[in-house]
Design an enzyme around this catalytic site. Structure first.
Site, PDB file in Angstrom:
ATOM      1  N   THR A 109       0.833  -1.246  -0.101  1.00  0.00           N
ATOM      2  CA  THR A 109       0.058   0.007  -0.102  1.00  0.00           C
ATOM      3  C   THR A 109       0.802   1.372  -0.014  1.00  0.00           C
ATOM      4  O   THR A 109       0.618   2.373  -0.622  1.00  0.00           O
ATOM      5  CB  THR A 109      -1.163   0.180   1.196  1.00  0.00           C
ATOM      6  OG1 THR A 109      -1.815  -1.262   1.256  1.00  0.00           O
ATOM      7  CG2 THR A 109      -1.992   1.104   1.285  1.00  0.00           C
ATOM      8  N   GLN A 156      -5.940  -1.853  -1.865  1.00  0.00           N
ATOM      9  CA  GLN A 156      -5.709  -0.320  -1.533  1.00  0.00           C
ATOM     10  C   GLN A 156      -5.039   0.357  -2.545  1.00  0.00           C
ATOM     11  O   GLN A 156      -3.938  -0.126  -3.149  1.00  0.00           O
ATOM     12  CB  GLN A 156      -4.853  -0.512  -0.045  1.00  0.00           C
ATOM     13  CG  GLN A 156      -5.526  -1.134   1.301  1.00  0.00           C
ATOM     14  CD  GLN A 156      -5.110  -2.740   0.951  1.00  0.00           C
ATOM     15  OE1 GLN A 156      -4.695  -3.340  -0.089  1.00  0.00           O
ATOM     16  NE2 GLN A 156      -5.245  -3.185   2.293  1.00  0.00           N
ATOM     17  N   GLN A 177     -10.333   3.056  -1.134  1.00  0.00           N
ATOM     18  CA  GLN A 177      -9.432   2.733   0.245  1.00  0.00           C
ATOM     19  C   GLN A 177      -8.030   3.557   0.365  1.00  0.00           C
ATOM     20  O   GLN A 177      -7.331   3.390  -0.649  1.00  0.00           O
ATOM     21  CB  GLN A 177      -9.339   1.343   0.281  1.00  0.00           C
ATOM     22  CG  GLN A 177      -9.007   0.872   1.596  1.00  0.00           C
ATOM     23  CD  GLN A 177      -8.862  -0.454   1.796  1.00  0.00           C
ATOM     24  OE1 GLN A 177      -9.599  -1.193   1.011  1.00  0.00           O
ATOM     25  NE2 GLN A 177      -8.440  -1.121   3.083  1.00  0.00           N
ATOM     26  N   ASP A 178      -7.894   4.108   1.238  1.00  0.00           N
ATOM     27  CA  ASP A 178      -6.588   4.530   1.528  1.00  0.00           C
ATOM     28  C   ASP A 178      -6.075   5.786   0.550  1.00  0.00           C
ATOM     29  O   ASP A 178      -4.972   5.864   0.024  1.00  0.00           O
ATOM     30  CB  ASP A 178      -5.465   3.619   1.584  1.00  0.00           C
ATOM     31  CG  ASP A 178      -5.420   2.613   2.816  1.00  0.00           C
ATOM     32  OD1 ASP A 178      -6.677   2.823   3.751  1.00  0.00           O
ATOM     33  OD2 ASP A 178      -5.072   1.575   2.755  1.00  0.00           O
ATOM     34  N   ASP A 182     -10.989   4.445   5.337  1.00  0.00           N
ATOM     35  CA  ASP A 182      -9.696   4.681   5.981  1.00  0.00           C
ATOM     36  C   ASP A 182      -8.924   5.750   4.904  1.00  0.00           C
ATOM     37  O   ASP A 182      -7.978   5.626   4.796  1.00  0.00           O
ATOM     38  CB  ASP A 182      -8.325   3.615   6.083  1.00  0.00           C
ATOM     39  CG  ASP A 182      -9.075   2.641   7.278  1.00  0.00           C
ATOM     40  OD1 ASP A 182      -9.941   2.882   7.945  1.00  0.00           O
ATOM     41  OD2 ASP A 182      -8.536   1.478   7.283  1.00  0.00           O
ATOM     42  N   ARG A 200     -10.628   4.758  12.841  1.00  0.00           N
ATOM     43  CA  ARG A 200     -10.561   3.423  13.397  1.00  0.00           C
ATOM     44  C   ARG A 200      -8.916   3.667  14.142  1.00  0.00           C
ATOM     45  O   ARG A 200      -8.161   4.292  13.444  1.00  0.00           O
ATOM     46  CB  ARG A 200     -10.540   2.330  12.270  1.00  0.00           C
ATOM     47  CG  ARG A 200     -11.850   2.170  11.501  1.00  0.00           C
ATOM     48  CD  ARG A 200     -12.010   0.975  11.084  1.00  0.00           C
ATOM     49  NE  ARG A 200     -10.950   0.714   9.855  1.00  0.00           N
ATOM     50  CZ  ARG A 200     -10.825  -0.538   9.142  1.00  0.00           C
ATOM     51  NH1 ARG A 200     -11.418  -1.542   9.861  1.00  0.00           N
ATOM     52  NH2 ARG A 200      -9.874  -0.569   8.098  1.00  0.00           N
TER      53      ARG A 200
END
Length: 396
Positions: A173, A208, A230-231, A252, A316
């Site tokens: 990632t 990701q 995502q990310d 996230d 989170r």
């Protein structure tokens, strides 16, 4: 895979993200049809309608005919560069050097990475990379040896750097970012960073896809856009300031272990809509990575707004000492009542620092928040309410 097959994959990826692109009023992600109504969106729509190999065709044409004249009205010949700003790039000064990037070949460079490569190593002078309107489909990396670089776009809906790596394709990632900055004193203004890899479902492995990674100290972002799923934004390490930015993602979508202040930013979820009455949670705004109480890191959001789709969390606990604060932030009802998640590690309930202060909107009701979330008082909130949180009075 064949050439056209490869570009078809890219087209599908672009369509996936652009189907929920950003709106001008920041209320919800933009629909694909409404792209025609935006200057930047219209260009993207035209590109997509021509087919997945249009970008390659344009590149070849520009390479061989960069300054080719063409007939305008049958009476005079004009160049595509005729309307280019005459004062770009400005002369070099004692404090700044300006490079110009234009994909049509009207100035110094046709790619952003080429301009970055031309910047001096360990230069104390500011290198301004002025980037003309358009889509720059390339992966850009600024190494640690090139500090004091500034990206100046023409508006976050006019100028974008776009790539489509994922954790799988880039071996992690952290390496998937379309743009990755490792140097100090980076500035970006009025430009977007996009990762157009396919949108993953919750739990997908290796999907990701980072749009931007900032791992240098003392970086600031003004009127920028960050688009992904995502990310989206890897706010990795260092002290950073984000002002009037638009950040879109699903899971996230702001993560890392930096110490950053986000002021007047729009945080837009593109998670799948959840039918009324269902308690499914399918997204999260933040995942901070503070690993010990001795680390002075965290994310502070001041006067932000949160909207979009899905049923999501504010944050989170990616690491056990995760620290995130929302102050004076407007939240729509996409925020789940519990608000936060301990990453399924109850031990971190005693160590995380999740706080809210004077927030408003349907999603800001704290009556059902997770028990470890803090309703901050004036004294507790004070350190997170201005640029002193990031020592900005010393460098910003």
């Amino acid at each position: 895979m064949g050439f056209r097959t490869a570009y078809l994959v890219i087209l599908i990826a672009v369509l996936a993200v652009l189907a929920v692109f950003a709106s001008t009023d920041f209320a919800v992600p933009i629909s694909f049809s409404s792209l025609r109504d935006l200057s930047f969106g219209a260009e993207l729509f035209t590109f997509l309608s021509r087919g997945p190999w249009a970008l390659f065709e344009q590149h070849v044409a520009r390479h061989h005919h960069r300054h080719r004249k063409h007939l305008d009205d049958g009476q005079r010949k004009v160049s595509i560069c005729d309307d280019f700003p005459p004062d770009i790039p400005p002369p070099e000064t004692n404090t700044a050097l300006t490079f110009c990037v234009d994909r049509n070949g009207c100035c110094n460079f046709t790619t952003v990475q080429a301009a970055v490569d031309a910047a001096g190593n360990f230069s104390q002078k500011r290198t301004v990379i002025w980037i003309n309107s358009g889509i720059y489909y390339e992966k850009v990396i600024i190494p640690k040896a090139k500090p004091n670089i500034m990206f100046q776009g023409q508006g976050y809906l006019s100028t974008a750097i776009v790539w489509n790596d994922t954790a799988n394709s880039s071996h992690g990632t952290f390496y998937s970012g379309s743009v990755q900055v490792f140097s100090n004193n980076f500035i970006a203004r009025n430009i977007s960073f996009m990762n157009v890899a396919p949108i993953p479902s919750p739990g997908d492995q290796g999907a990701q896809a980072v749009a931007f990674r900032i791992a240098g100290d003392q970086a600031s972002f003004w009127g920028c856009g960050f688009f992904g799923a995502q990310d989206t934004l890897h706010d990795d390490s260092g002290r950073h300031y984000f002002r009037d930015c638009y950040i879109q993602g699903s899971i996230d979508f702001i993560f890392g272990d930096a110490r950053s202040l986000y002021e007047n930013c729009q945080l837009i979820s593109m998670a799948t809509p959840v039918p009324p009455g269902q308690k499914l949670i399918n997204g999260a705004v933040t995942a901070h990575g503070r690993v010990s109480k001795d680390e002075n890191t965290g994310f502070a959001f001041l006067k932000a707004s949160i909207g979009g789709t899905g049923r999501i969390l504010l944050g989170r606990a990616w690491r056990p000492f995760s620290r995130v604060v929302f102050a004076y932030t407007t939240m729509t009802d996409i925020i789940a009542p519990e608000g936060w998640n301990d990453f399924n590690d109850p031990a971190s309930d005693q160590t995380v620092y999740f706080g809210e202060y004077n927030c408003s909107g349907a999603g800001a009701n704290m009556n059902l928040r997770a028990p470890y979330v803090q309703r901050l008082n004036d004294t507790q909130a004070s350190p997170f309410l201005n640029i002193s949180f990031i020592d900005g009075d010393q460098w910003l």
